[in-house]
Structures are given as structure tokens and as C-alpha cells.
Design a protein around this motif. Structure first.
Motif, PDB file in Angstrom:
ATOM      1  N   LYS A 101       1.847   4.665   1.359  1.00  0.00           N
ATOM      2  CA  LYS A 101       1.758   5.231   2.709  1.00  0.00           C
ATOM      3  C   LYS A 101       1.754   6.751   2.635  1.00  0.00           C
ATOM      4  O   LYS A 101       2.674   7.374   2.104  1.00  0.00           O
ATOM      5  CB  LYS A 101       2.909   4.702   3.566  1.00  0.00           C
TER       6      LYS A 101
ATOM      7  N   LYS B 109       0.824  -1.210   0.000  1.00  0.00           N
ATOM      8  CA  LYS B 109       0.000   0.000   0.000  1.00  0.00           C
ATOM      9  C   LYS B 109       0.861   1.263   0.000  1.00  0.00           C
ATOM     10  O   LYS B 109       1.946   1.288   0.589  1.00  0.00           O
ATOM     11  CB  LYS B 109      -0.925   0.007   1.221  1.00  0.00           C
TER      12      LYS B 109
ATOM     13  N   GLU C  10      -2.620   3.502   2.693  1.00  0.00           N
ATOM     14  CA  GLU C  10      -2.652   3.485   4.156  1.00  0.00           C
ATOM     15  C   GLU C  10      -2.258   4.872   4.659  1.00  0.00           C
ATOM     16  O   GLU C  10      -1.212   5.409   4.276  1.00  0.00           O
ATOM     17  CB  GLU C  10      -1.662   2.453   4.704  1.00  0.00           C
TER      18      GLU C  10
ATOM     19  N   GLU D 188       8.454   6.245   6.893  1.00  0.00           N
ATOM     20  CA  GLU D 188       7.317   5.448   6.375  1.00  0.00           C
ATOM     21  C   GLU D 188       6.577   6.178   5.264  1.00  0.00           C
ATOM     22  O   GLU D 188       6.007   5.558   4.370  1.00  0.00           O
ATOM     23  CB  GLU D 188       6.335   5.164   7.528  1.00  0.00           C
TER      24      GLU D 188
ATOM     25  N   VAL E  57      -0.627   6.910   7.225  1.00  0.00           N
ATOM     26  CA  VAL E  57       0.319   6.591   8.308  1.00  0.00           C
ATOM     27  C   VAL E  57       0.619   7.793   9.194  1.00  0.00           C
ATOM     28  O   VAL E  57       1.114   7.630  10.310  1.00  0.00           O
ATOM     29  CB  VAL E  57       1.635   6.002   7.757  1.00  0.00           C
TER      30      VAL E  57
END
Length: 342
Positions: free
Chosen positions: A5, A3, A30, A65, A32
Motif C-alpha cells: 500500500k 498488496k 495498491e 494503511e 491508497v
């Protein structure tokens, strides 16, 4: 597939009602990280989406991330935050207007080019089905030569939309730089370029600040535009349409006319010189009424552009060409002259 981020910078209304839910609903994304200067607001948002909370945009962006960033901040922060994100090799979706000056816009485009990452400006009107159909009809010659247009975006003002109500940054020139022209007018500048498939070369305007108290930005604007092929028309932006929103466009051509987003059922009506009429039911345009929110198409296109490594429909250059019209309208009002766009 792993996915994408994402970090959303700014947890105001545009993030809460568009970016965050549309990312959350996307199977390939996603969330994050979220960021806002208000601790309580960012903690609440982080809890809702299971994301890390930041009050510093730099800390959020450099989070290892994070791969992509939505910039949902007051206008004066669009350029510096976007450039910082691109320099840190993150893809960027920036809210409109992309910048507050030519120099800022160019710096964003340059940073995007150097980073090799995606830069997209969140002009959602290109994804409205009636607007896409109108573009197709014009491109295939259904109206023949195009002569004129009028395009309007007006509602009762950002106090009905902004998370901060009447105390919103939208009304403060040092943060917003520009009022209804930047909030609404730039949408229509981008739209009319997209529908007609043309650039504009001249702008003349009248701009007023008459409808809002405790505001030092424009809330009424009418601009007259001339395209490179000689199409002339008007662009209106207003925060004083208190009885209801108007987000309509009319295109006048040699063989007929197109009426967009005027009718409650038919989002596009094509009327031809021979008396024939075609009513298109294509679904309604997005509104600022939270109960009527629909998917903007912006988030899905941004994600798709990253996944496929393709240039987004509203890249930095496209955002800049739409911004130029608004900057010229401001200059025209100040100088009382018609402004040529390079």
C-alpha cells in the motif's frame, strides 16, 4: 500475497507520468493515498486512482494503511519528507537529486539505517537496457582499459515537462536549489559511475544561467571529471537544447568505443579497433515526451526490493555518491578551483 500500500506525495508531472501509472500497473501494489498542497489537483488525482486525498504530507505518511511512500516534491523537500517517512517506518522512493546538501543526504541515510526500511533514489538511467549492456561489456573487458568518456543530458527545459510550465518550482532557487545540474546532470553522474563501476575523485566545472528568463538557477553546465583509476571525461547538462533532446554517452577504451543512445534505432553501437561494429537494438531510452513514455524500471525495482527485503540498486549511499559529483561541480564553479571528492 497482500498488496503493498503506497502513498504518492506530490502530484506534479513526475508523479502523473511515472510513479502513479507505474504503481497502478503493478499487480502487487495498491495506491491508497495521494498528497498535494493544491486541493483541486489532489482531489482529481485521488478520484482517478481511488485513493485518499491529503494536502498535508505528514497526515498522508502517518496514515496507518500506508506502507511505502514516493516523494515527488520540489528538491528542497526531499530530505525532510523522506526522513519523516522513514522515522514513521515507511519505505521510501525519493526523486532525484536526493538532497540539497551533504548534511541532508547523510540524515536520510541515517534515518533509513535506523528504521530498517528501504530507501531508494529514483535514478532511472541504470535501468535502460543500453546502459546495462555497456556496463556488462566494460566489466568483461570488451574495451580493455577505459580512457575517457562524454555524457550529456539536455532538452528544452522543464517548462515543457513540468505541470506548472514556465511558472515551475524548477526555476526558483529557494525550492529547486539547483537547476539543470540537479535535474539532468545528477542522472548522468549516477549513470557514469554505474557504467564504469568507479567512483570519481576530482571535478572541475563551468556553470551558466543564460537560457531561461524568470529563473535564478543554472541552465547550462559542463563538468570535467577524473575517476579513481584516472579515467577523465565530460558531463554536460543543459536546458537549452531547444531543437531536440540529447541523452547520449560515449565511452572510449583501449580496444574500441561504445556509443549509447545516439542512433534512432541502435541504442548501443560498439566500434572496435579492428574495424568491426556491433549494432544493438535494445529499445529506446525514456524521454520527457509524454506520448513516448515507457516504464522506467524504477517502480518495479523498488517494489521488488521491499518484497524480497533486498538492498535496492540505488540505495541512499549510491544516491549520495552521485549527488557528491554535482555538489562538487557547483563548488568548482563558485571557487574557480578543481574540487576533490572525499
Amino acid at each position: 500475497m497482500e498488496k503493498l500500500k503506497v502513498a504518492v506525495i506530490g502530484c506534479g508531472s513526475i508523479a502523473i507520468h511515472r510513479h502513479l501509472p507505474e504503481y497502478d500497473n503493478h499487480p502487487d501494489v495498491e495506491i491508497v493515498a495521494v498528497c498535494d498542497v493544491l486541493e483541486e489537483r489532489v482531489q482529481e488525482t485521488a478520484l482517478k486512482y481511488g485513493a485518499k486525498a491529503y494536502t498535508s504530507y505528514k497526515e498522508a505518511i502517518v496514515d496507518p494503511e500506508v506502507q511505502a511512500v514516493s516523494v515527488c516534491l520540489p528538491n528542497y523537500l526531499h530530505a525532510p519528507v523522506t526522513v519523516f517517512a522513514l522515522e514513521n517506518h515507511k519505505h521510501v522512493l525519493c526523486e532525484k537529486p536526493m538532497a540539497t546538501s551533504d548534511e541532508e543526504a547523510k540524515s536520510m541515510i541515517e534515518a533509513g539505517g535506523k528504521s530498517g526500511k528501504t530507501l531508494m533514489i529514483a535514478h532511472n538511467q541504470r535501468f535502460v537496457p543500453s546502459h546495462q549492456k555497456a556496463r556488462d561489456l566494460i566489466a568483461e573487458g570488451a574495451l580493455g582499459k577505459i580512457y575517457s568518456f562524454r555524457t550529456t543530458f539536455g532538452h528544452g527545459g522543464p517548462e515543457g515537462w513540468s505541470i506548472d510550465g514556465a511558472d515551475s518550482w524548477f526555476f526558483r532557487k529557494e525550492e529547486a536549489f539547483i537547476g539543470a545540474l540537479g535535474d539532468l546532470g545528477v542522472h548522468k553522474a549516477d549513470l557514469i559511475r554505474y557504467i564504469l563501476g568507479e567512483e570519481f575523485k576530482e571535478v572541475s566545472s563551468l556553470v551558466e544561467s543564460s537560457a531561461k528568463e524568470n529563473s535564478n538557477v543554472d541552465d547550462q553546465a559542463v563538468a570535467v571529471l577524473r575517476s579513481e583509476s584516472g579515467i577523465i571525461g565530460t558531463l554536460t547538462a543543459s536546458w537549452a537544447y531547444n531543437a531536440g533532446e540529447d541523452n547520449s554517452t560515449v565511452i572510449y577504451g583501449e580496444k574500441g568505443m561504445l556509443r549509447l543512445e545516439e542512433h534512432p534505432t541502435y541504442s548501443l553501437i560498439a566500434q572496435y579497433n579492428d574495424g568491426s561494429k556491433v549494432n544493438y537494438e535494445l529499445g529506446q531510452i525514456q524521454t520527457n515526451k509524454i506520448a513516448e513514455q515507457t516504464s522506467s524500471g524504477v517502480i518495479s525495482h523498488f517494489v521488488e526490493s521491499i518484497e524480497n527485503n533486498t538492498k535496492p540498486l540505488i540505495c541512499g549511499e549510491e544516491g549520495y555518491n552521485s549527488l557528491k559529483i554535482i555538489l562538487a561541480a557547483l563548488e568548482s564553479n563558485e571557487t574557480k578551483k578543481t574540487i576533490a571528492i572525499n
